[in-house]
Write a protein that holds these residues in place. Structure first.
Motif, mmCIF file in Angstrom:
data_model
loop_
_atom_site.group_PDB
_atom_site.id
_atom_site.type_symbol
_atom_site.label_atom_id
_atom_site.label_comp_id
_atom_site.label_asym_id
_atom_site.label_seq_id
_atom_site.Cartn_x
_atom_site.Cartn_y
_atom_site.Cartn_z
ATOM 1 N N MET A 1 0.977 -1.161 -0.172
ATOM 2 C CA MET A 1 -0.016 -0.128 -0.042
ATOM 3 C C MET A 1 0.846 1.210 -0.009
ATOM 4 O O MET A 1 1.895 1.409 0.440
ATOM 5 C CB MET A 1 -0.923 -0.067 1.147
ATOM 6 C CG MET A 1 -1.809 -1.307 1.157
ATOM 7 S SD MET A 1 -3.082 -1.192 2.668
ATOM 8 C CE MET A 1 -4.070 0.223 2.451
ATOM 9 N N GLU A 2 0.199 2.202 -0.363
ATOM 10 C CA GLU A 2 1.091 3.647 -0.590
ATOM 11 C C GLU A 2 0.891 4.273 0.803
ATOM 12 O O GLU A 2 0.000 3.954 1.664
ATOM 13 C CB GLU A 2 0.422 4.340 -1.551
ATOM 14 C CG GLU A 2 0.552 3.785 -3.094
ATOM 15 C CD GLU A 2 -0.007 4.748 -4.107
ATOM 16 O OE1 GLU A 2 -0.118 6.043 -3.713
ATOM 17 O OE2 GLU A 2 -0.369 4.111 -5.317
ATOM 18 N N ASP A 3 2.039 5.237 0.914
ATOM 19 C CA ASP A 3 2.111 6.076 2.191
ATOM 20 C C ASP A 3 0.411 7.097 2.081
ATOM 21 O O ASP A 3 -0.002 7.375 1.270
ATOM 22 C CB ASP A 3 3.106 6.965 2.198
ATOM 23 C CG ASP A 3 4.112 6.520 2.511
ATOM 24 O OD1 ASP A 3 4.487 5.259 3.163
ATOM 25 O OD2 ASP A 3 5.365 7.263 2.011
ATOM 26 N N GLU B 1 -2.205 5.100 2.689
ATOM 27 C CA GLU B 1 -3.684 4.259 2.945
ATOM 28 C C GLU B 1 -3.349 3.506 4.125
ATOM 29 O O GLU B 1 -2.603 2.822 4.393
ATOM 30 C CB GLU B 1 -3.224 3.447 1.452
ATOM 31 C CG GLU B 1 -3.462 4.268 0.432
ATOM 32 C CD GLU B 1 -3.452 3.325 -0.912
ATOM 33 O OE1 GLU B 1 -2.825 2.050 -0.958
ATOM 34 O OE2 GLU B 1 -3.919 3.613 -2.046
ATOM 35 N N GLN B 2 -4.681 3.351 4.599
ATOM 36 C CA GLN B 2 -4.863 2.281 5.654
ATOM 37 C C GLN B 2 -6.378 2.081 5.617
ATOM 38 O O GLN B 2 -7.153 2.836 5.587
ATOM 39 C CB GLN B 2 -4.579 3.105 6.919
ATOM 40 C CG GLN B 2 -4.525 2.035 8.192
ATOM 41 C CD GLN B 2 -3.882 2.670 9.478
ATOM 42 O OE1 GLN B 2 -2.914 3.242 9.322
ATOM 43 N NE2 GLN B 2 -4.778 2.442 10.625
ATOM 44 N N LYS C 1 -5.512 9.390 3.043
ATOM 45 C CA LYS C 1 -5.717 9.578 1.479
ATOM 46 C C LYS C 1 -6.837 8.251 1.092
ATOM 47 O O LYS C 1 -7.241 7.759 1.816
ATOM 48 C CB LYS C 1 -4.653 9.455 0.582
ATOM 49 C CG LYS C 1 -3.860 8.129 0.627
ATOM 50 C CD LYS C 1 -2.587 8.138 -0.102
ATOM 51 C CE LYS C 1 -3.043 8.170 -1.493
ATOM 52 N NZ LYS C 1 -1.729 8.023 -2.419
ATOM 53 N N TYR D 1 -8.607 5.415 -0.766
ATOM 54 C CA TYR D 1 -8.551 4.169 -1.201
ATOM 55 C C TYR D 1 -9.319 3.479 -2.282
ATOM 56 O O TYR D 1 -10.664 3.562 -2.255
ATOM 57 C CB TYR D 1 -8.652 2.990 0.095
ATOM 58 C CG TYR D 1 -8.129 1.651 -0.150
ATOM 59 C CD1 TYR D 1 -6.943 1.291 -0.346
ATOM 60 C CD2 TYR D 1 -9.193 0.803 -0.478
ATOM 61 C CE1 TYR D 1 -6.601 0.148 -0.337
ATOM 62 C CE2 TYR D 1 -8.845 -0.609 -0.591
ATOM 63 C CZ TYR D 1 -7.431 -0.944 -0.800
ATOM 64 O OH TYR D 1 -7.260 -2.245 -1.061
ATOM 65 N N ASP E 1 -9.994 0.362 -4.978
ATOM 66 C CA ASP E 1 -9.764 -0.853 -5.277
ATOM 67 C C ASP E 1 -11.095 -1.507 -5.819
ATOM 68 O O ASP E 1 -12.101 -1.156 -5.827
ATOM 69 C CB ASP E 1 -9.461 -1.748 -4.144
ATOM 70 C CG ASP E 1 -8.763 -3.140 -4.406
ATOM 71 O OD1 ASP E 1 -8.482 -3.534 -5.482
ATOM 72 O OD2 ASP E 1 -8.020 -3.523 -3.366
ATOM 73 N N ASN F 1 -5.593 -4.255 -1.972
ATOM 74 C CA ASN F 1 -4.851 -4.314 -3.270
ATOM 75 C C ASN F 1 -4.854 -5.517 -4.150
ATOM 76 O O ASN F 1 -3.868 -5.712 -4.727
ATOM 77 C CB ASN F 1 -3.372 -3.535 -3.182
ATOM 78 C CG ASN F 1 -3.582 -2.008 -2.766
ATOM 79 O OD1 ASN F 1 -4.441 -1.384 -2.663
ATOM 80 N ND2 ASN F 1 -2.422 -1.747 -2.052
ATOM 81 N N ALA G 1 -1.045 -6.631 -1.645
ATOM 82 C CA ALA G 1 -0.398 -6.056 -0.625
ATOM 83 C C ALA G 1 -0.200 -6.971 0.654
ATOM 84 O O ALA G 1 -0.539 -8.215 0.374
ATOM 85 C CB ALA G 1 -1.686 -5.315 0.208
#
Length: 126
Positions: A1-3, A5-6, A46, A48, A50, A113, A117
């Motif tokens: 995952m990108e910074d 993203e949670q 940010k 998400y 998918d 993802n 991920a």
């Protein structure tokens, strides 16, 4: 995952079998539908994006794994197939799996993802 993203993922309900929404939404002969209701909460900073159906798998007592299946069930709305979840928002919906009628599903998995991920959640179901 990108910074930034949670995502918190929870299975809120599980149906075995899951009844089709109408006469057109039914499993194939020799199969049944099972379904997991997932709640996705974006706890990141940010958006998400998918396709949640690509993220979910079910496994039975024989070790067979099943991908999501597109079908509408009577229990409620399906999880969106094109998720774009802003920070702080949540999504709730059913993901359906078509499995052999004799299968006993024991776990449901969700890998972020589209499963690429490192984070994967697994829940025991009955």
């Amino acid at each position: 995952m990108e910074d930034g993203e949670q995502l918190d993922v929870t299975v809120t309900k599980f149906l075995d079998p899951a009844k089709g929404a109408d006469e057109f939404n039914q499993p194939q002969s020799g199969k049944k539908w099972v379904a997991a209701q997932f709640q996705l909460v974006n706890t990141g900073s940010k958006a998400y994006s998918d396709s949640p159906a690509n993220d979910a798998r079910a496994a039975d007592t024989d070790g067979q794994h099943f991908d999501a299946w597109f079908g509408e069930i009577a229990a409620g709305p399906a999880m969106t197939s094109d998720l774009n979840l802003p920070a702080g928002d949540k999504a709730l919906g059913w993901i359906v799996f078509e499995v052999p009628s004799s299968s006993k599903i024991v776990t449901v998995q969700y890998g972020l993802n589209s499963g690429f991920a490192e984070q994967t959640g697994q829940w025991k179901v009955s």
